[in-house]
Design a protein around this motif. Structure first.
Motif, PDB file in Angstrom:
ATOM      1  N   LEU A 275       0.831  -1.207   0.000  1.00 19.72           N
ATOM      2  CA  LEU A 275       0.000   0.000   0.000  1.00 19.72           C
ATOM      3  C   LEU A 275       0.867   1.258   0.000  1.00 19.72           C
ATOM      4  O   LEU A 275       0.545   2.250  -0.662  1.00 19.72           O
ATOM      5  CB  LEU A 275      -0.921  -0.002   1.227  1.00 19.72           C
ATOM      6  CG  LEU A 275      -2.035  -1.055   1.228  1.00 19.72           C
ATOM      7  CD1 LEU A 275      -2.793  -1.023   2.547  1.00 19.72           C
ATOM      8  CD2 LEU A 275      -2.993  -0.825   0.060  1.00 19.72           C
ATOM      9  N   LEU A 276       1.982   1.216   0.747  1.00 16.95           N
ATOM     10  CA  LEU A 276       2.870   2.373   0.797  1.00 16.95           C
ATOM     11  C   LEU A 276       3.461   2.666  -0.590  1.00 16.95           C
ATOM     12  O   LEU A 276       3.485   3.819  -1.036  1.00 16.95           O
ATOM     13  CB  LEU A 276       3.997   2.124   1.801  1.00 16.95           C
ATOM     14  CG  LEU A 276       4.962   3.297   2.025  1.00 16.95           C
ATOM     15  CD1 LEU A 276       4.235   4.462   2.678  1.00 16.95           C
ATOM     16  CD2 LEU A 276       6.153   2.851   2.873  1.00 16.95           C
ATOM     17  N   VAL A 277       3.927   1.615  -1.271  1.00 20.70           N
ATOM     18  CA  VAL A 277       4.484   1.796  -2.608  1.00 20.70           C
ATOM     19  C   VAL A 277       3.415   2.310  -3.574  1.00 20.70           C
ATOM     20  O   VAL A 277       3.671   3.186  -4.405  1.00 20.70           O
ATOM     21  CB  VAL A 277       5.093   0.477  -3.123  1.00 20.70           C
ATOM     22  CG1 VAL A 277       5.491   0.597  -4.584  1.00 20.70           C
ATOM     23  CG2 VAL A 277       6.305   0.085  -2.288  1.00 20.70           C
ATOM     24  N   GLY A 330      21.195   3.408   8.505  1.00 22.12           N
ATOM     25  CA  GLY A 330      20.352   2.275   8.841  1.00 22.12           C
ATOM     26  C   GLY A 330      18.922   2.688   9.158  1.00 22.12           C
ATOM     27  O   GLY A 330      18.224   2.019   9.908  1.00 22.12           O
ATOM     28  N   ASN A 331      18.483   3.786   8.550  1.00 23.91           N
ATOM     29  CA  ASN A 331      17.131   4.305   8.805  1.00 23.91           C
ATOM     30  C   ASN A 331      16.368   4.413   7.501  1.00 23.91           C
ATOM     31  O   ASN A 331      16.910   4.836   6.479  1.00 23.91           O
ATOM     32  CB  ASN A 331      17.213   5.677   9.479  1.00 23.91           C
ATOM     33  CG  ASN A 331      15.838   6.299   9.682  1.00 23.91           C
ATOM     34  OD1 ASN A 331      15.298   6.950   8.803  1.00 23.91           O
ATOM     35  ND2 ASN A 331      15.265   6.057  10.864  1.00 23.91           N
ATOM     36  N   ARG A 332      15.112   4.006   7.519  1.00 23.73           N
ATOM     37  CA  ARG A 332      14.255   4.137   6.338  1.00 23.73           C
ATOM     38  C   ARG A 332      13.191   5.208   6.547  1.00 23.73           C
ATOM     39  O   ARG A 332      12.902   5.971   5.637  1.00 23.73           O
ATOM     40  CB  ARG A 332      13.571   2.802   6.026  1.00 23.73           C
ATOM     41  CG  ARG A 332      14.502   1.663   5.694  1.00 23.73           C
ATOM     42  CD  ARG A 332      15.194   1.862   4.358  1.00 23.73           C
ATOM     43  NE  ARG A 332      16.092   0.746   4.093  1.00 23.73           N
ATOM     44  CZ  ARG A 332      17.358   0.703   4.432  1.00 23.73           C
ATOM     45  NH1 ARG A 332      17.908   1.723   5.075  1.00 23.73           N
ATOM     46  NH2 ARG A 332      18.110  -0.332   4.162  1.00 23.73           N
ATOM     47  N   TYR A 333      12.606   5.269   7.724  1.00 18.23           N
ATOM     48  CA  TYR A 333      11.423   6.104   7.954  1.00 18.23           C
ATOM     49  C   TYR A 333      11.674   7.570   7.635  1.00 18.23           C
ATOM     50  O   TYR A 333      10.961   8.169   6.830  1.00 18.23           O
ATOM     51  CB  TYR A 333      10.957   5.958   9.407  1.00 18.23           C
ATOM     52  CG  TYR A 333       9.840   6.904   9.777  1.00 18.23           C
ATOM     53  CD1 TYR A 333       8.548   6.718   9.294  1.00 18.23           C
ATOM     54  CD2 TYR A 333      10.079   8.007  10.599  1.00 18.23           C
ATOM     55  CE1 TYR A 333       7.530   7.593   9.621  1.00 18.23           C
ATOM     56  CE2 TYR A 333       9.068   8.886  10.936  1.00 18.23           C
ATOM     57  CZ  TYR A 333       7.788   8.677  10.447  1.00 18.23           C
ATOM     58  OH  TYR A 333       6.788   9.548  10.759  1.00 18.23           O
ATOM     59  N   PRO A 339      11.683  13.410   1.988  1.00 12.36           N
ATOM     60  CA  PRO A 339      11.421  13.736   0.580  1.00 12.36           C
ATOM     61  C   PRO A 339       9.936  13.802   0.241  1.00 12.36           C
ATOM     62  O   PRO A 339       9.537  14.581  -0.632  1.00 12.36           O
ATOM     63  CB  PRO A 339      12.126  12.614  -0.194  1.00 12.36           C
ATOM     64  CG  PRO A 339      12.337  11.512   0.773  1.00 12.36           C
ATOM     65  CD  PRO A 339      12.467  12.156   2.114  1.00 12.36           C
ATOM     66  N   THR A 340       9.115  13.010   0.930  1.00 11.88           N
ATOM     67  CA  THR A 340       7.679  13.081   0.665  1.00 11.88           C
ATOM     68  C   THR A 340       7.127  14.445   1.062  1.00 11.88           C
ATOM     69  O   THR A 340       6.261  15.009   0.369  1.00 11.88           O
ATOM     70  CB  THR A 340       6.936  11.965   1.423  1.00 11.88           C
ATOM     71  OG1 THR A 340       7.460  10.691   1.027  1.00 11.88           O
ATOM     72  CG2 THR A 340       5.447  11.993   1.106  1.00 11.88           C
ATOM     73  N   SER A 373      11.777   8.999  -2.342  1.00 11.92           N
ATOM     74  CA  SER A 373      10.946   8.253  -1.387  1.00 11.92           C
ATOM     75  C   SER A 373      10.520   6.905  -1.960  1.00 11.92           C
ATOM     76  O   SER A 373      10.384   5.921  -1.220  1.00 11.92           O
ATOM     77  CB  SER A 373       9.716   9.082  -0.993  1.00 11.92           C
ATOM     78  OG  SER A 373       8.950   9.440  -2.124  1.00 11.92           O
ATOM     79  N   TYR A 374      10.327   6.834  -3.274  1.00 12.62           N
ATOM     80  CA  TYR A 374       9.985   5.543  -3.906  1.00 12.62           C
ATOM     81  C   TYR A 374      11.118   4.531  -3.706  1.00 12.62           C
ATOM     82  O   TYR A 374      10.876   3.365  -3.386  1.00 12.62           O
ATOM     83  CB  TYR A 374       9.711   5.751  -5.394  1.00 12.62           C
ATOM     84  CG  TYR A 374       9.514   4.460  -6.157  1.00 12.62           C
ATOM     85  CD1 TYR A 374       8.296   3.774  -6.090  1.00 12.62           C
ATOM     86  CD2 TYR A 374      10.531   3.911  -6.930  1.00 12.62           C
ATOM     87  CE1 TYR A 374       8.105   2.586  -6.782  1.00 12.62           C
ATOM     88  CE2 TYR A 374      10.355   2.733  -7.619  1.00 12.62           C
ATOM     89  CZ  TYR A 374       9.137   2.064  -7.547  1.00 12.62           C
ATOM     90  OH  TYR A 374       8.957   0.885  -8.227  1.00 12.62           O
ATOM     91  N   ILE A 375      12.348   4.980  -3.889  1.00 10.47           N
ATOM     92  CA  ILE A 375      13.494   4.086  -3.712  1.00 10.47           C
ATOM     93  C   ILE A 375      13.541   3.542  -2.282  1.00 10.47           C
ATOM     94  O   ILE A 375      13.796   2.347  -2.064  1.00 10.47           O
ATOM     95  CB  ILE A 375      14.797   4.840  -4.049  1.00 10.47           C
ATOM     96  CG1 ILE A 375      14.841   5.160  -5.541  1.00 10.47           C
ATOM     97  CG2 ILE A 375      16.022   4.017  -3.645  1.00 10.47           C
ATOM     98  CD1 ILE A 375      15.989   6.064  -5.945  1.00 10.47           C
ATOM     99  N   ILE A 376      13.279   4.393  -1.313  1.00  9.63           N
ATOM    100  CA  ILE A 376      13.284   3.953   0.082  1.00  9.63           C
ATOM    101  C   ILE A 376      12.164   2.949   0.341  1.00  9.63           C
ATOM    102  O   ILE A 376      12.362   1.937   1.024  1.00  9.63           O
ATOM    103  CB  ILE A 376      13.155   5.167   1.025  1.00  9.63           C
ATOM    104  CG1 ILE A 376      14.342   6.105   0.853  1.00  9.63           C
ATOM    105  CG2 ILE A 376      13.040   4.703   2.473  1.00  9.63           C
ATOM    106  CD1 ILE A 376      15.687   5.476   1.106  1.00  9.63           C
TER     107      ILE A 376
END
Length: 483
Positions: A275-277, A330-333, A339-340, A373-376
């Motif tokens: 859903l996020l993607v 080491g962070n994704r959030y 960027p969003t 943000s898509y890449i993440i």
């Protein structure tokens, strides 16, 4: 791009004192070394790993970048062709033009999974991928000969079917600007027809160059030495994981894929990531109309196409920087949220004004938001579902297939009647961006709760149960989900 926290990998297996076992921090498990490597020291093996990765990267990445650029150009050149006279010459109304954009992604949606299964069955990416490139290059060039709405629809649909093997700016705008400026009317052809001919021909050329460069599976890659080939195969064996990760060798690719997708669909992490993607791709549908939106600044077609290049160049830099620091920290959030938020700011500004300076500023920062943000979001899949291998592959397939759907409905957010403000398109994109922030925040707290369960299990002294798909040995070794 997953980051695994440092831990003593020797705890994973019982053979930790064996000289025939080498532990690689970049893979999930350890496995006995093949005989050809058994006499090497750990320092020599680490050096071989670095040398092998560097050699593959230097050989593979430049060609993959070129292939991806060709893919992006050939599926997105209809936006540039619009400024070159396509819509006017074919007599397309706004809805017909939007349908020509969306129909390509219907082909993607229908054939993406079968194409990947076929590739698994053939097992020769060095032949399969360049062959599909040649076919879509020919189709793209042949689009120059269409005479009607029906012909363009047919070409776009078939192009989507063939490009399904690849589903992934600036170069397209620069090429289109040169064609529109210097080739319009040459030999009696409008600029948009030359655009398709040139870009399709370039794609075929890149595909022919790719055949000797793209590697197959390590066992069939001739430019690797025996030691490098054995080492690469060993790494794949380690990445496949423990015995319960290994599929039946006689299982069909279809069975393996759908078994993995079935496992993924029972995992809340995979559902939330899909859903996020999907929400994120909904933001990025603005890129399908980017030249048209830049055209609202009031410049000529050539200047408009040139002005589409800087935002994509800037976005490329931001993608690299954001991905690099996400991997390093080491962070994704936060590397998804930041960027969003930039994308939301750009969308709001673009919807609020038609003045040249602020609107072009908005055009520049929008791609710097939704592309990084898509890449993440994509990288979050692998780090959230590390095993089993077929489940991880199924989760990625599910997410990428679902992410095609926004490209279909998002094509109708930008009717010509809403020009020059395009409030509906910008508002829809901003709304989906905000929704993705809420989902990403919820997902972060969900992963934190799972990490607390992993910590609690590890504190018992020795883990005895699987938690969220993580094996007891991995829990004992210190595994944590990347937040």
């Amino acid at each position: 791009m997953s980051v695994t926290p440092p831990f003593d990998t020797a705890d994973i297996v019982d053979q930790k004192d064996s000289k025939d076992v080498f532990f690689d921090d970049n893979v999930n498990h350890a496995a006995p070394l093949p005989p050809v490597l058994a006499g090497m020291s750990e320092e020599e093996l680490h050096a071989m790993r670095n040398r092998l990765v560097r050699r593959i990267d230097l050989r593979l990445l430049p060609m993959i970048v070129l292939m991806y650029i060709a893919n992006y150009i050939d599926r997105g050149n209809i936006a540039s062709a619009r400024l070159g006279g396509l819509q006017k010459e074919l007599g397309l109304n706004s809805i017909q033009y939007q349908t020509c954009i969306s129909i390509l992604f219907v082909g993607y949606l229908l054939l993406q999974v079968p194409s990947n299964v076929l590739l698994s069955h053939i097992g020769k990416p060095s032949i399969y991928l360049p062959s599909t490139m040649i076919v879509w290059g020919v189709i793209s060039a042949a689009t120059a000969g269409v005479k009607s709405y029906g012909g363009l629809i047919a070409c776009r649909f078939v192009l989507g079917v063939v490009e399904a093997a690849f589903y992934p700016g600036a170069f397209s705008g620069l090429i289109a600007a040169g064609v529109v400026a210097h080739m319009n009317g040459l030999h009696g052809l409008r600029a948009w027809r030359w655009l398709y001919i040139i870009e399709g021909t370039v794609t075929v050329g890149i595909a022919l160059c790719a055949i000797p460069i793209i590697p197959d599976v390590p066992a069939k890659t001739k430019w690797l030495s025996d030691e490098e080939r054995a080492f690469a195969l060993w790494r794949l064996e380690c990445d496949a994981g423990a015995a319960d990760d290994v599929e039946d060798a006689n299982a069909s690719p279809w069975k393996t894929l759908f078994s993995g997708m079935g496992s993924a669909l029972r995992d809340p992490k995979a559902i939330m990531l899909a859903l996020l993607v999907t929400l994120n791709v909904s933001i990025g549908t603005v890129s399908n109309f980017f030249p048209t939106l830049v055209g609202t600044l009031g410049y000529s077609s050539v200047k408009t196409l040139l002005l589409t290049a800087p935002p994509y160049c800037l976005a490329t830099l931001f993608c690299w920087l954001n991905a690099y620091y996400s991997d390093k920290s080491g962070n994704r959030y936060w590397h998804y949220v930041a960027p969003t938020c930039v994308a939301i700011v750009g969308l709001v500004i673009a919807a609020s004004t038609t003045k040249t300076a602020p609107r072009y500023f908005a055009m520049c920062i929008m791609p710097c938001g939704f592309f990084p943000s898509y890449i993440i979001a994509i990288s979050w899949i692998s780090s959230s579902i590390p095993r089993p291998l077929n489940k991880r592959a199924g989760a990625i397939a599910f997410c990428t297939v679902l992410s095609v759907i926004p490209q279909i409905y998002g094509s109708y957010w930008w009717p010509s009647a809403s020009s020059p403000r395009y409030i509906m398109g910008f508002s829809c994109s901003a709304s989906f961006a905000f929704a993705s922030l809420l989902l990403a925040t919820f997902y972060r707290f969900y992963l934190e709760s799972l990490n607390k369960k992993l910590d609690a299990e590890r504190e018992k002294g020795k883990a005895t149960r699987i938690i969220a798909g993580i094996l007891p040995a991995q829990i004992d070794a210190g595994f944590r989900f990347v937040i």
